[in-house]
Design an enzyme around this catalytic site. Sequence first.
Site, PDB file in Angstrom:
ATOM      1  N   ASP A 107       0.858  -1.191   0.000  1.00 25.81           N
ATOM      2  CA  ASP A 107       0.000   0.000   0.000  1.00 25.81           C
ATOM      3  C   ASP A 107       0.892   1.238   0.000  1.00 25.81           C
ATOM      4  O   ASP A 107       2.054   1.186   0.416  1.00 25.81           O
ATOM      5  CB  ASP A 107      -0.857   0.047   1.275  1.00 25.81           C
ATOM      6  CG  ASP A 107      -2.033  -0.934   1.226  1.00 25.81           C
ATOM      7  OD1 ASP A 107      -2.278  -1.530   0.167  1.00 25.81           O
ATOM      8  OD2 ASP A 107      -2.688  -1.084   2.269  1.00 25.81           O
ATOM      9  N   ARG A 158      -1.064  -0.537  -8.740  1.00 27.97           N
ATOM     10  CA  ARG A 158      -2.465  -0.195  -8.439  1.00 27.97           C
ATOM     11  C   ARG A 158      -2.602   1.324  -8.479  1.00 27.97           C
ATOM     12  O   ARG A 158      -1.901   2.035  -7.764  1.00 27.97           O
ATOM     13  CB  ARG A 158      -2.837  -0.696  -7.047  1.00 27.97           C
ATOM     14  CG  ARG A 158      -4.243  -0.251  -6.599  1.00 27.97           C
ATOM     15  CD  ARG A 158      -4.415  -0.328  -5.062  1.00 27.97           C
ATOM     16  NE  ARG A 158      -4.137  -1.630  -4.539  1.00 27.97           N
ATOM     17  CZ  ARG A 158      -3.668  -1.844  -3.301  1.00 27.97           C
ATOM     18  NH1 ARG A 158      -3.435  -0.843  -2.475  1.00 27.97           N
ATOM     19  NH2 ARG A 158      -3.431  -3.071  -2.881  1.00 27.97           N
TER      20      ARG A 158
HETATM   21  P1  FAD Z   1     -14.475   8.729  -4.922  1.00 26.90           P
HETATM   22  O1  FAD Z   1     -13.802   9.848  -5.621  1.00 26.90           O
HETATM   23  O2  FAD Z   1     -14.427   8.670  -3.420  1.00 26.90           O
HETATM   24  O3  FAD Z   1     -15.990   8.666  -5.369  1.00 26.90           O
HETATM   25  C1  FAD Z   1     -16.325   8.755  -6.751  1.00 26.90           C
HETATM   26  C2  FAD Z   1     -17.627   8.037  -7.009  1.00 26.90           C
HETATM   27  O4  FAD Z   1     -17.487   6.628  -6.709  1.00 26.90           O
HETATM   28  C3  FAD Z   1     -18.783   8.491  -6.146  1.00 26.90           C
HETATM   29  O5  FAD Z   1     -19.373   9.670  -6.659  1.00 26.90           O
HETATM   30  C4  FAD Z   1     -19.704   7.283  -6.226  1.00 26.90           C
HETATM   31  O6  FAD Z   1     -20.371   7.239  -7.449  1.00 26.90           O
HETATM   32  C5  FAD Z   1     -18.717   6.129  -6.179  1.00 26.90           C
HETATM   33  N1  FAD Z   1     -18.504   5.708  -4.774  1.00 26.90           N
HETATM   34  C6  FAD Z   1     -17.457   5.998  -3.980  1.00 26.90           C
HETATM   35  N2  FAD Z   1     -17.616   5.450  -2.761  1.00 26.90           N
HETATM   36  C7  FAD Z   1     -18.808   4.829  -2.780  1.00 26.90           C
HETATM   37  C8  FAD Z   1     -19.556   4.097  -1.821  1.00 26.90           C
HETATM   38  N3  FAD Z   1     -19.108   3.899  -0.592  1.00 26.90           N
HETATM   39  N4  FAD Z   1     -20.736   3.571  -2.169  1.00 26.90           N
HETATM   40  C9  FAD Z   1     -21.235   3.760  -3.422  1.00 26.90           C
HETATM   41  N5  FAD Z   1     -20.576   4.458  -4.386  1.00 26.90           N
HETATM   42  C10 FAD Z   1     -19.382   4.981  -4.059  1.00 26.90           C
HETATM   43  N6  FAD Z   1      -5.340   5.067  -1.072  1.00 26.90           N
HETATM   44  C11 FAD Z   1      -4.066   5.305  -0.764  1.00 26.90           C
HETATM   45  O7  FAD Z   1      -3.675   6.471  -0.568  1.00 26.90           O
HETATM   46  N7  FAD Z   1      -3.157   4.279  -0.668  1.00 26.90           N
HETATM   47  C12 FAD Z   1      -3.505   2.981  -0.908  1.00 26.90           C
HETATM   48  O8  FAD Z   1      -2.655   2.089  -0.814  1.00 26.90           O
HETATM   49  C13 FAD Z   1      -4.856   2.714  -1.279  1.00 26.90           C
HETATM   50  N8  FAD Z   1      -5.250   1.462  -1.578  1.00 26.90           N
HETATM   51  C14 FAD Z   1      -6.540   1.263  -2.002  1.00 26.90           C
HETATM   52  C15 FAD Z   1      -6.922  -0.031  -2.408  1.00 26.90           C
HETATM   53  C16 FAD Z   1      -8.189  -0.226  -2.923  1.00 26.90           C
HETATM   54  C17 FAD Z   1      -8.592  -1.603  -3.358  1.00 26.90           C
HETATM   55  C18 FAD Z   1      -9.113   0.854  -3.030  1.00 26.90           C
HETATM   56  C19 FAD Z   1     -10.498   0.679  -3.613  1.00 26.90           C
HETATM   57  C20 FAD Z   1      -8.745   2.105  -2.609  1.00 26.90           C
HETATM   58  C21 FAD Z   1      -7.477   2.333  -2.084  1.00 26.90           C
HETATM   59  N9  FAD Z   1      -7.081   3.589  -1.662  1.00 26.90           N
HETATM   60  C22 FAD Z   1      -5.771   3.810  -1.323  1.00 26.90           C
HETATM   61  C23 FAD Z   1      -8.090   4.664  -1.461  1.00 26.90           C
HETATM   62  C24 FAD Z   1      -8.195   5.593  -2.662  1.00 26.90           C
HETATM   63  O9  FAD Z   1      -7.048   6.415  -2.737  1.00 26.90           O
HETATM   64  C25 FAD Z   1      -9.433   6.517  -2.545  1.00 26.90           C
HETATM   65  O10 FAD Z   1      -9.285   7.312  -1.404  1.00 26.90           O
HETATM   66  C26 FAD Z   1     -10.743   5.787  -2.437  1.00 26.90           C
HETATM   67  O11 FAD Z   1     -10.790   4.656  -3.245  1.00 26.90           O
HETATM   68  C27 FAD Z   1     -11.894   6.735  -2.826  1.00 26.90           C
HETATM   69  O12 FAD Z   1     -11.824   7.109  -4.181  1.00 26.90           O
HETATM   70  P2  FAD Z   1     -12.714   6.435  -5.341  1.00 26.90           P
HETATM   71  O13 FAD Z   1     -11.918   6.427  -6.590  1.00 26.90           O
HETATM   72  O14 FAD Z   1     -13.149   5.092  -4.888  1.00 26.90           O
HETATM   73  O15 FAD Z   1     -13.992   7.317  -5.525  1.00 26.90           O
END
Ligand code: FAD
Length: 278
Positions: A107, A158
């Site tokens: 991560d 990732r």
């Molecule tokens: P967002 O910009 O939060 O949301 C965009 C859209 O996605 C929303 O408008 C909605 O339509 C949909 N959405 C988002 N959340 C939901 C929900 N709960 N329910 C329904 N719809 C939703 N970050 C790091 O800094 N380091 C890491 O190592 C890291 N690893 C990760 C590993 C995985 C598998 C994932 C999924 C995320 C990881 N992250 C990590 C977190 C990432 O950086 C984001 O903060 C997080 O994924 C939120 O961004 P998003 O792209 O999902 O969408």
Amino acid sequence: MIPPIASNFVAGEEPATAIDHVRTINDDGINGILNLLGEHYDDPAEAAADADEYVQLVTDLNDAGLDCCISVKPSQIGLDHGDDVFADHLERIVEAGTERDVFVWIDMEDHTTTDVTLDAFERHALETDGNVGVCVQANLERTIDDLERLADLPGKVRLVKGAYNEPASIAHQSKEAVDEAYRDCIAYAFEHFEDGVAVGSHDPAMIDYAQECHAEYGTPYELQLLMGVRERAQRELAADCEVYQYVPYGDRWFSYFYRRVRERKENALFALRAVLRP
Ligand code: FAD
């Protein structure tokens, strides 16, 4: 015990319950990424204990024959106690993973850790011929350049938007700017990463964009989403492409659950609805 509202996002306190959860999602065609919850320990013994647990976990995963990898946070395995402490624990975990055919993700934490994390990834990617992956964050302005370096290495990358509040001098701040940077990273990776791209996002627009890029470049890809978030979509997406669910477990679940709720109040509502549903 984890209360039902939090257990939508966390697969129990013990590795055995997390492994049971992975068995269930594997039955739906979804692969697992197990993460033992923990970060930033005061006591280096806690970092060593978590590294020990990961070594045991890869053995258990191999014995269970599941489609599952692991994901480790640098500060969980000693980065706060020195680069060498982190390097030693990571090496033990990667060696165990490589011996037992379990893929190891690293991560990414805040920007002060980016260089040491990418250096560790590069070393292990070359040594294991690609049995490791690393996360990079589109909100950091440097990431598009980092992708150039990563494109030539074995292993997986990732792409995420980034979960840490970073200073304006080095990071995109607005949601629009982060989304635009994320699209740029996706496009770059699909064009240049022959071995494949991992898209870590719940965002339907970004998932659609990744699918468009796949159609254009033919690059293999996988989608990664968190346990408890858009789970129906995870099952639907898994019919057409490789989907991984990031599955956290462990007794340090409270702060992780609190973060999910703070990020999106709907998460608590979804969880509550799932608990109340007859
Ligand atoms: P967002 O910009 O939060 O949301 C965009 C859209 O996605 C929303 O408008 C909605 O339509 C949909 N959405 C988002 N959340 C939901 C929900 N709960 N329910 C329904 N719809 C939703 N970050 C790091 O800094 N380091 C890491 O190592 C890291 N690893 C990760 C590993 C995985 C598998 C994932 C999924 C995320 C990881 N992250 C990590 C977190 C990432 O950086 C984001 O903060 C997080 O994924 C939120 O961004 P998003 O792209 O999902 O969408």
